[in-house]
Design an enzyme around this catalytic site. Structure first.
Site, PDB file in Angstrom:
ATOM      1  N   ARG A 124      -0.638  14.954  12.521  1.00 56.12           N
ATOM      2  CA  ARG A 124       0.241  14.495  11.443  1.00 56.12           C
ATOM      3  C   ARG A 124       0.794  15.722  10.722  1.00 56.12           C
ATOM      4  NH1 ARG A 124      -1.202   8.626   9.346  1.00 56.12           N
ATOM      5  NH2 ARG A 124       0.798   8.134   8.389  1.00 56.12           N
TER       6      ARG A 124
ATOM      7  N   ARG B  65      -8.571  -0.537   4.571  1.00 55.58           N
ATOM      8  CA  ARG B  65      -7.670   0.452   3.952  1.00 55.58           C
ATOM      9  C   ARG B  65      -6.335  -0.180   3.567  1.00 55.58           C
ATOM     10  NH1 ARG B  65      -6.018   4.325   7.769  1.00 55.58           N
ATOM     11  NH2 ARG B  65      -4.607   4.727   6.054  1.00 55.58           N
TER      12      ARG B  65
ATOM     13  N   ASP C 219       4.392   0.381  12.205  1.00 55.64           N
ATOM     14  CA  ASP C 219       3.174  -0.272  11.711  1.00 55.64           C
ATOM     15  C   ASP C 219       3.060  -1.724  12.175  1.00 55.64           C
ATOM     16  OD1 ASP C 219       2.594   2.087  10.481  1.00 55.64           O
ATOM     17  OD2 ASP C 219       2.877   1.385   8.428  1.00 55.64           O
TER      18      ASP C 219
ATOM     19  N   CYS D 118      -5.126  12.747  12.623  1.00 59.94           N
ATOM     20  CA  CYS D 118      -5.745  11.489  12.223  1.00 59.94           C
ATOM     21  C   CYS D 118      -5.715  10.563  13.426  1.00 59.94           C
ATOM     22  CB  CYS D 118      -5.022  10.863  11.038  1.00 59.94           C
ATOM     23  SG  CYS D 118      -3.410  10.205  11.452  1.00 59.94           S
TER      24      CYS D 118
ATOM     25  N   LYS E 132       0.841  -1.211   0.000  1.00 56.37           N
ATOM     26  CA  LYS E 132       0.000   0.000   0.000  1.00 56.37           C
ATOM     27  C   LYS E 132       0.870   1.254   0.000  1.00 56.37           C
ATOM     28  CE  LYS E 132      -1.833   1.641   4.002  1.00 56.37           C
ATOM     29  NZ  LYS E 132      -1.462   3.069   4.148  1.00 56.37           N
ATOM     30  N   ASN E 133       1.876   1.279   0.876  1.00 57.21           N
ATOM     31  CA  ASN E 133       2.665   2.499   1.023  1.00 57.21           C
ATOM     32  C   ASN E 133       3.603   2.753  -0.152  1.00 57.21           C
ATOM     33  OD1 ASN E 133       1.345   2.925   3.369  1.00 57.21           O
ATOM     34  ND2 ASN E 133       3.063   2.485   4.726  1.00 57.21           N
TER      35      ASN E 133
HETATM   36  C1  UD1 Z   1       4.436   6.697   6.452  1.00 56.26           C
HETATM   37  C2  UD1 Z   1       3.538   5.502   6.228  1.00 56.26           C
HETATM   38  C3  UD1 Z   1       2.969   5.011   7.549  1.00 56.26           C
HETATM   39  C4  UD1 Z   1       4.087   4.735   8.532  1.00 56.26           C
HETATM   40  C5  UD1 Z   1       5.011   5.942   8.655  1.00 56.26           C
HETATM   41  C6  UD1 Z   1       6.222   5.679   9.525  1.00 56.26           C
HETATM   42  C7  UD1 Z   1       2.637   5.894   4.003  1.00 56.26           C
HETATM   43  C8  UD1 Z   1       1.440   6.200   3.170  1.00 56.26           C
HETATM   44  N1  UD1 Z   1       2.448   5.889   5.335  1.00 56.26           N
HETATM   45  O1  UD1 Z   1       3.638   7.747   6.983  1.00 56.26           O
HETATM   46  O2  UD1 Z   1       2.233   3.810   7.306  1.00 56.26           O
HETATM   47  O3  UD1 Z   1       3.538   4.445   9.794  1.00 56.26           O
HETATM   48  O4  UD1 Z   1       5.478   6.343   7.345  1.00 56.26           O
HETATM   49  O5  UD1 Z   1       6.944   4.596   9.041  1.00 56.26           O
HETATM   50  O6  UD1 Z   1       3.715   5.628   3.493  1.00 56.26           O
HETATM   51  N2  UD1 Z   1       6.738  14.385  10.912  1.00 56.26           N
HETATM   52  C9  UD1 Z   1       6.874  15.718  11.255  1.00 56.26           C
HETATM   53  N3  UD1 Z   1       6.785  16.662  10.278  1.00 56.26           N
HETATM   54  C10 UD1 Z   1       6.580  16.316   8.963  1.00 56.26           C
HETATM   55  C11 UD1 Z   1       6.452  14.946   8.627  1.00 56.26           C
HETATM   56  C12 UD1 Z   1       6.530  14.001   9.617  1.00 56.26           C
HETATM   57  O7  UD1 Z   1       7.057  16.060  12.428  1.00 56.26           O
HETATM   58  O8  UD1 Z   1       6.509  17.218   8.120  1.00 56.26           O
HETATM   59  C13 UD1 Z   1       6.827  13.344  11.972  1.00 56.26           C
HETATM   60  C14 UD1 Z   1       5.513  12.576  12.162  1.00 56.26           C
HETATM   61  O9  UD1 Z   1       4.644  13.241  13.019  1.00 56.26           O
HETATM   62  C15 UD1 Z   1       6.001  11.264  12.724  1.00 56.26           C
HETATM   63  C16 UD1 Z   1       7.370  11.074  12.044  1.00 56.26           C
HETATM   64  O10 UD1 Z   1       7.740  12.355  11.553  1.00 56.26           O
HETATM   65  O11 UD1 Z   1       6.221  11.407  14.112  1.00 56.26           O
HETATM   66  C17 UD1 Z   1       7.370  10.082  10.902  1.00 56.26           C
HETATM   67  O12 UD1 Z   1       6.366  10.402   9.988  1.00 56.26           O
HETATM   68  P1  UD1 Z   1       6.480  10.081   8.433  1.00 56.26           P
HETATM   69  O13 UD1 Z   1       7.694   9.230   8.193  1.00 56.26           O
HETATM   70  O14 UD1 Z   1       6.348  11.345   7.676  1.00 56.26           O
HETATM   71  O15 UD1 Z   1       5.193   9.191   8.198  1.00 56.26           O
HETATM   72  P2  UD1 Z   1       4.185   9.246   6.998  1.00 56.26           P
HETATM   73  O16 UD1 Z   1       4.913   9.513   5.729  1.00 56.26           O
HETATM   74  O17 UD1 Z   1       3.028  10.106   7.363  1.00 56.26           O
END
Ligand code: UD1
Length: 418
Positions: free
Chosen positions: A121, A397, A305, A116, A22-23
């Site tokens: 997020r 999902r 995850d 979420c 999915k990701n």
């Molecule tokens: C992706 C995955 C999700 C997985 C996560 C961590 C997809 C669609 N989803 O989510 O399943 O659980 O990686 O492996 O690929 N953060 C910030 N600022 C930002 C962006 C992120 O502070 O601008 C923080 C987030 O709050 C979190 C951490 O960074 O604590 C990691 O998030 P991130 O790696 O961005 O996760 P996603 O891409 O949302």
């Protein structure tokens, strides 16, 4: 909403073929808008998140043909550059379209993904990276408008190796003038898969899979075909199902290296796991034991995850297991539901201590989020009696026909509408 009804206690035996990630499919589908030509993506799972991505592509003016696991996207007629709130709300990760649309049209408009089920997020890293590449971002009535007269390559140091930010930067950087260098990039296999797709379409990206990625921008992208990698979290989930319920299962279409940390935890707990090529064999024949603390980390560390699925296994292990969640703030919402099934778990901030009990019992529970819902299925398979898991839509999902996959290896599970 739908519910899963599970009568626990059956041993699981047989084979499961794991579907595409999915990701990986979500960012790759978003990336298909870049070329303005035809892309064919193979190995796409049938998931509601994939349906939502297709809705966005159609809204933008792309033509889609879906046949089995193949999705053909023709983005030549793409006219839109904004995503309505109703589509953004269907899937928080649609923010991945920001870099892609901006690269294609020079303008992108959408609502903030907001909070979420995993807590806030933020997307500050996405936005500051795009700004440093020459995008102007303004906010009007809860919508963000991202515009540029021309993106420029930049050096970007990520303070957190964010998966989504790394992907958004890669997408935008393909259209930028000059070279973009990402330091402390996310190293997840899905990032490497995105690089492979983009390079097949003519992009010049190197380093994905490691902490330093270089994107030479400006290449004209063209039509491409690509196969999506196997889903490592789905693999981990089925491994946990066997660990909790007992049995012997062969998982096909997996990449064992991508689940190495989960494998080592389940081996420590007492499962036998063998790997050959793209197959993984797991058996669990006795009560498992507690393991050393499980700390979630960015890849190649233990995935956040897989935290809840492994917790469901440890709920009936002999001894206490400590979990430390380092990625998301609000990722223990499944704990209360597991406790309804007889689990003994204490949480304090980022830490959860699971005191293994000999057996869980069936109960009426609710899937709180995608992976938390998967944890409830795992717990229910090993529990005594009947479990009803409401709000099954969370689980749909990320898992394609999970009731069919688990039913095929002996689980007593059915999906009920309503
Ligand atoms: C992706 C995955 C999700 C997985 C996560 C961590 C997809 C669609 N989803 O989510 O399943 O659980 O990686 O492996 O690929 N953060 C910030 N600022 C930002 C962006 C992120 O502070 O601008 C923080 C987030 O709050 C979190 C951490 O960074 O604590 C990691 O998030 P991130 O790696 O961005 O996760 P996603 O891409 O949302």
């Amino acid at each position: 909403m739908g519910s899963f009804i599970i009568n626990g206690g059956n041993r699981l035996c047989g084979n499961i073929c794991v579907h595409g990630a999915k990701n990986s499919v979500l960012p790759v589908l978003a990336a298909t808008v870049l070329s303005g030509e035809r892309s064919v993506i193979y190995g796409c799972p049938e998931l509601t998140d994939v349906d939502s991505t297709i809705k966005i592509l159609r809204y933008l003016g792309c033509r889609i043909r879906r046949e089995g696991g193949s999705i053909e996207v023709d983005s030549s007629g793409m006219t839109g550059d904004s995503i309505p709130d109703v589509l953004m709300r269907e899937m928080r990760s649609s923010v991945i379209f920001l870099g892609a649309i901006l690269a294609r049209t020079g303008r992108a408009e959408m609502t903030y993904p907001g909070g979420c089920e995993l807590g806030p997020r933020p997307i500050d890293l996405h936005l500051s990276a795009l700004r440093s590449m020459g995008a102007e971002i303004t906010e009007r009535g809860g919508r963000m408008i991202c515009e540029t007269v021309g993106l420029k390559g930049a050096d970007i140091d990520l303070s957190i190796p964010s998966v989504g930010a790394t992907e958004n930067i890669m997408l935008a950087a393909t259209a930028a003038e000059g070279t973009t260098r990402i330091f402390n990039a996310a190293r997840e296999p899905e990032i490497y898969d995105l690089q492979q797709f983009l390079n097949r379409a003519g992009a010049r990206i190197s380093g994905a899979g490691g902490p330093y990625i270089e994107i030479e921008g400006g290449a004209k992208l063209h039509a491409a075909e690509h196969s999506i990698i196997p889903d490592r979290i789905v693999t981990a989930t089925y491994m946990c199902a066997v660990a909790a319920a007992g049995g012997e299962v062969l998982l096909e279409n997996v990449c064992p290296r991508h689940v190495a940390t989960v494998t080592s935890v389940l081996r420590e707990a007492g499962c036998r796991i063998g790997e050959t090529g793209d197959r993984l064999h797991i058996s669990s024949e006795r009560r498992l034991n507690a393991v050393h603390p499980v700390r979630t980390m960015p890849y190649p560390g233990f995935p956040t995850d897989a935290q809840s699925p492994v917790m469901a296994v440890m709920a009936t292990a002999d001894g206490a297991t400590v979990f430390i969640e380092n990625i998301f703030e609000n990722r223990y919402r499944h704990v209360g539901e597991l406790m309804r099934m007889g689990a003994d778990i204490r949480t304090e901030g980022r830490v959860a201590v699971v005191f293994g009990v000999p057996r869980l019992h069936g109960a009426e529970v609710e899937a709180t989020d995608l992976r938390g819902g998967a944890a409830l299925i795992i717990a229910a398979l090993g529990a005594e009696g009947r479990t009803v898991i409401r709000r099954a839509k969370h689980i749909e999902r990320g898992y394609e026909q999970i009731e069919k996959a688990l039913g095929g290896i002996g689980a007593d599970i059915e999906f009920q509408e309503g």
